[in-house]
Design a protein around this motif. Structure first.
Motif, PDB file in Angstrom:
ATOM      1  N   ALA A   1      -4.114 -72.671  10.309  1.00 28.13           N
ATOM      2  CA  ALA A   1      -4.178 -72.014   9.000  1.00 28.13           C
ATOM      3  C   ALA A   1      -3.279 -70.786   8.944  1.00 28.13           C
ATOM      4  N   ASP A   2      -3.032 -70.195  10.104  1.00 28.94           N
ATOM      5  CA  ASP A   2      -2.344 -68.904  10.137  1.00 28.94           C
ATOM      6  C   ASP A   2      -1.339 -68.897  11.299  1.00 28.94           C
ATOM      7  N   PRO A   3      -0.284 -69.706  11.187  1.00 23.25           N
ATOM      8  CA  PRO A   3       0.646 -69.842  12.327  1.00 23.25           C
ATOM      9  C   PRO A   3       1.373 -68.544  12.685  1.00 23.25           C
ATOM     10  N   LYS A   4       1.469 -67.623  11.755  1.00 22.29           N
ATOM     11  CA  LYS A   4       2.156 -66.357  12.060  1.00 22.29           C
ATOM     12  C   LYS A   4       1.198 -65.287  12.581  1.00 22.29           C
ATOM     13  N   GLU A   5      -0.027 -65.672  12.790  1.00 23.59           N
ATOM     14  CA  GLU A   5      -1.040 -64.789  13.380  1.00 23.59           C
ATOM     15  C   GLU A   5      -1.119 -63.439  12.659  1.00 23.59           C
ATOM     16  N   LYS A   6      -1.404 -63.524  11.387  1.00 26.36           N
ATOM     17  CA  LYS A   6      -1.505 -62.301  10.571  1.00 26.36           C
ATOM     18  C   LYS A   6      -2.954 -61.888  10.358  1.00 26.36           C
ATOM     19  N   HIS A   7      -3.884 -62.829  10.508  1.00 28.16           N
ATOM     20  CA  HIS A   7      -5.277 -62.532  10.154  1.00 28.16           C
ATOM     21  C   HIS A   7      -6.165 -62.696  11.379  1.00 28.16           C
ATOM     22  N   ASN A   8      -6.550 -61.579  11.929  1.00 24.66           N
ATOM     23  CA  ASN A   8      -7.404 -61.574  13.110  1.00 24.66           C
ATOM     24  C   ASN A   8      -8.827 -61.962  12.714  1.00 24.66           C
ATOM     25  N   LEU A   9      -9.287 -63.094  13.254  1.00 29.80           N
ATOM     26  CA  LEU A   9     -10.612 -63.601  12.890  1.00 29.80           C
ATOM     27  C   LEU A   9     -11.662 -63.259  13.942  1.00 29.80           C
ATOM     28  N   TYR A  10     -11.364 -62.313  14.800  1.00 32.41           N
ATOM     29  CA  TYR A  10     -12.292 -61.996  15.899  1.00 32.41           C
ATOM     30  C   TYR A  10     -13.689 -61.667  15.366  1.00 32.41           C
ATOM     31  N   ASP A  11     -13.742 -60.924  14.264  1.00 26.93           N
ATOM     32  CA  ASP A  11     -15.054 -60.515  13.734  1.00 26.93           C
ATOM     33  C   ASP A  11     -15.878 -61.703  13.240  1.00 26.93           C
ATOM     34  N   GLN A  12     -15.200 -62.826  12.998  1.00 28.58           N
ATOM     35  CA  GLN A  12     -15.939 -64.004  12.518  1.00 28.58           C
ATOM     36  C   GLN A  12     -16.466 -64.868  13.661  1.00 28.58           C
ATOM     37  N   LEU A  13     -16.066 -64.544  14.885  1.00 30.37           N
ATOM     38  CA  LEU A  13     -16.584 -65.304  16.031  1.00 30.37           C
ATOM     39  C   LEU A  13     -18.014 -64.879  16.308  1.00 30.37           C
ATOM     40  N   ASP A  14     -18.836 -65.846  16.659  1.00 30.45           N
ATOM     41  CA  ASP A  14     -20.191 -65.419  17.046  1.00 30.45           C
ATOM     42  C   ASP A  14     -20.219 -65.177  18.556  1.00 30.45           C
ATOM     43  N   ALA A  15     -21.303 -64.619  19.016  1.00 27.19           N
ATOM     44  CA  ALA A  15     -21.404 -64.199  20.424  1.00 27.19           C
ATOM     45  C   ALA A  15     -21.204 -65.381  21.370  1.00 27.19           C
ATOM     46  N   ALA A  16     -21.693 -66.550  20.957  1.00 23.96           N
ATOM     47  CA  ALA A  16     -21.570 -67.728  21.830  1.00 23.96           C
ATOM     48  C   ALA A  16     -20.108 -68.133  21.994  1.00 23.96           C
ATOM     49  N   ASP A  17     -19.339 -68.050  20.892  1.00 24.43           N
ATOM     50  CA  ASP A  17     -17.904 -68.374  20.968  1.00 24.43           C
ATOM     51  C   ASP A  17     -17.188 -67.414  21.910  1.00 24.43           C
ATOM     52  N   ILE A  18     -17.472 -66.139  21.725  1.00 22.46           N
ATOM     53  CA  ILE A  18     -16.813 -65.125  22.567  1.00 22.46           C
ATOM     54  C   ILE A  18     -17.159 -65.364  24.028  1.00 22.46           C
TER      55      ILE A  18
END
Lengths: 185, 457
Positions: free
Chosen positions: B424-441
């Motif tokens: 969705a974001d090949p140029k890596e402009k939108h950091n989705l870290y905050d949308q990861l849940d603890a299990a993903d991290i």
């Protein structure tokens, strides 16, 4: 006006010039680093281009502005040299602080001696040497200090500037700098 | 200098013609799916420096002409999803040689020395009866090693091992020597040609390691005006002075972005020209149908993307490299683009597999030969990107997990971790870290730990 009064007046103007230079540098840095491409993509390239040019100019030329302003009005001596370098020192202190994200305190302090800072100091020494020679020639004081000292200072500054920034486009100096890092850390 | 002077327009015309010939089948594809009659295959590995994945004609660059690399892509398998496990010269080069991550082979940055206990693929090829050569950029810290199993070792140590484009002093089998040609890419290619042309009945394994396209990007004189009129496809966030601000002074890029970028493109084209000489030699000598040719870059390069210059960071421009393999008799469908993720650590196991050499213990890459043979072979699911602090470059230590469609990045600093959806974001402009849940991290952190410990998942 006595010499002491002249000296004080000269320093007043030197400090004012420093504050202007410092404020200008900060404004350029903020303009350059602000995320223009997110807010106004069309403005990003011209704004960063102009801000970058002005930032380099103020870093390279701050001593060439502050020193003659103070010197013309009677200030002289090591304190005037220090005031002339203050803009550059503040920029370098900011750089040292910035890289503490990546390096230890010791490494960050050594980073402060990077080639850009050294080159800017050498350019400043040259500029001040040239201005001092100019003022001495203009004043032509009987029995006063000669021109040789400032002229040699200006030339030595230029020669060392070449070694740091332009000898193999700065790469040779970089490897000397790296050797220093290996020896220290 | 033997470089022939041609006009810019002439050069473009020639390259375009060669490109068309390759695309139209002027170079026979069938040759590269032909059997090799059971003979041990020769190996020609060409490694370039800082050549980014998308700076080739076959990668869709708007103006760079690389007809010979395009030809390789047409006649082999073009791994268009290829990466280095550390985006920095020395660690990446050691990974190509050993098939190991940087944390295993020990060359973690440009300051940590090469460990002479490391086993290179050249050493194994020598044991298998090959004539071997390492020609070009070694660039690993410490004393130059006496590379085990290498018959001919030509390199340079000038400028901290980076070498120089013009009049580069050489070290030939331990002895100082002056080059015969003034331009380093041409000099090294000449030496590669002489090695291939040597008088021997043994197969060869040649590692040609070019200085190009590393800074300070000095093209051959006849290409110095090439691309002067082209509109540069620079990123929207790029700016003219990104080459000199925020610590970039150490990147050897004093000057404007546009000036350096044009020279970079010219230098890439000069590499392509030398690749063409090598391919022609293989054709002329009748060796093409029994020689594995691999072309790769040691890391990518930022040209203003993410407001950065240089490499090191875990973004796509930095970690992705060109990687193509022409393996006659192996690939049933030459010209295929492979989407499976290929890594620098895969080179050695792949070459072993293709040459019938048993891999040794401790290798962390995996052979790409199954993918060469069958495009439907599944690739790896994830791999570890690692960057170790390299003073004085302004980049924190990094560990990242790259999967087919995502990247998770952690920094050894106060910097916030990052996570990108690359589809969705090949140029890596939108950091989705905050949308990861603890299990993903936690899952990503476990993958980092496992790969850092075992080299595999």
């Amino acid at each position: 006006m006595s010499n002491a009064q002249e000296n004080g007046n000269g320093f007043k103007f030197a400090w004012i010039a420093f504050l202007w230079a410092c404020g200008f540098m900060a404004a350029c840095k903020i303009m350059y680093n602000i995320a223009w491409y997110e807010f106004a993509p069309g403005m990003h390239k011209p704004v960063t281009f102009v801000a970058g040019v002005l930032l380099f100019a103020v870093l390279a030329l701050a001593p060439a502005i502050v020193y003659p302003i103070g010197r013309k009005r009677g200030a002289s001596g090591p304190l005037l040299v220090l005031v002339s370098f203050l803009t550059l020192l503040i920029w370098d202190a900011w750089e040292v602080y910035r890289v503490t994200e990546f390096f230890t305190i010791g490494e960050s302090l050594y980073y402060g001696l990077n080639s850009v800072f050294i080159a800017a100091v050498l350019a400043g020494i040259s500029e001040m040497g040239a201005w001092e020679a100019y003022f001495r020639k203009k004043e032509k004081k009987e029995g006063g200090p000669g021109l040789m000292g400032p002229v040699l200072t200006a030339l030595a500054g230029l020669a060392l500037l070449y070694v740091v920034m332009f000898w193999n486009l700065g790469q040779s100096w970089f490897y000397i700098y790296q050797s220093g890092y290996r020896a220290l850390f | 200098m033997a470089e022939k002077n041609i006009s810019r327009r002439g050069a473009l015309r020639l390259m375009a013609a060669a490109s068309v010939a390759g695309a139209a089948g002027g170079f026979p594809r069938s040759l590269f799916s032909a059997p090799t009659n059971g003979k041990k295959p020769n190996v020609l590995f060409i490694l370039t420096d800082d050549h980014r994945y998308d700076h080739m004609g076959c990668a869709g660059h708007p103006f760079i002409q690389t007809p010979n690399l395009d030809r390789l892509a047409t006649q082999g398998v073009y791994f268009n999803n290829s990466f280095v496990t550390s985006s920095l010269c020395s660690p990446s080069r050691a990974s190509f040689l050993t098939g190991q991550y940087a944390h295993t082979h020990g060359v973690q940055n440009n300051l940590t020395p090469w460990n002479n206990d490391n086993v290179t693929f050249l050493e194994r090829f020598k044991q298998a009866g090959y004539d071997t050569a390492f020609l070009g950029k070694w660039h690993m810290p410490g004393e130059l090693p006496k590379l085990r199993g290498v018959d001919e070792f030509v390199t340079f140590t000038v400028r901290g091992g980076q070498g120089q484009y013009w009049d580069c002093p050489l070290i030939v089998n331990g002895e100082d020597a002056m080059p015969n040609k003034r331009y380093i890419t041409e000099e090294l290619t000449d030496r590669a040609i002489n090695f291939i042309d040597r008088d021997s009945d043994n197969p060869f394994c040649l590692y040609l390691s070019l200085k190009a396209a590393h800074h300070d990007w000095k093209p051959p004189t006849d290409l110095k005006d090439l691309y002067s009129d082209e509109e540069l496809p620079l990123a929207e966030e790029a700016d003219t002075w990104v080459t000199m601000t925020n610590g970039a002074v150490f990147c050897g890029t004093t000057g404007t972005l546009q000036y350096h970028y044009r020279n970079y493109c010219r230098v890439v084209t000069s590499v392509d020209r030398q690749v063409g000489r090598l391919l022609k030699l293989l054709d002329d000598k009748g060796l093409a149908d029994n020689t594995i040719v691999v072309y790769a870059g040691d890391n990518g390069y930022f040209w203003g993307e993410h407001r950065k210059i240089d490499k090191r960071w875990a973004y796509e421009e930095s970690i992705r490299v060109p990687f193509m393999i022409r393996a006659p008799g192996v690939v049933p469908d030459p010209g295929r683009k492979a989407n499976q993720m290929a890594l620098n650590i895969d080179l050695a196991p792949t070459l072993f597999d293709l040459a019938g050499i048993e891999p040794h213990a401790g290798m962390e890459g995996q052979s790409l030969a199954p993918i060469l043979k069958n495009g439907r072979t599944p690739g790896r699911e994830a791999w570890l990107y690692e960057y170790f602090k390299d003073y004085p470059y302004n980049v924190p230590a990094i560990q990242a997990i790259r999967t087919q469609n995502n990247i998770y990045i952690e920094y050894d600093s106060s910097r916030k971790p990052e996570y990108y959806d690359l589809k969705a974001d090949p140029k890596e402009k939108h950091n989705l870290y905050d949308q990861l849940d603890a299990a993903d991290i936690s899952r990503y952190q476990q993958m980092i730990a496992a790969l850092a410990k075992e080299g595999r998942l």
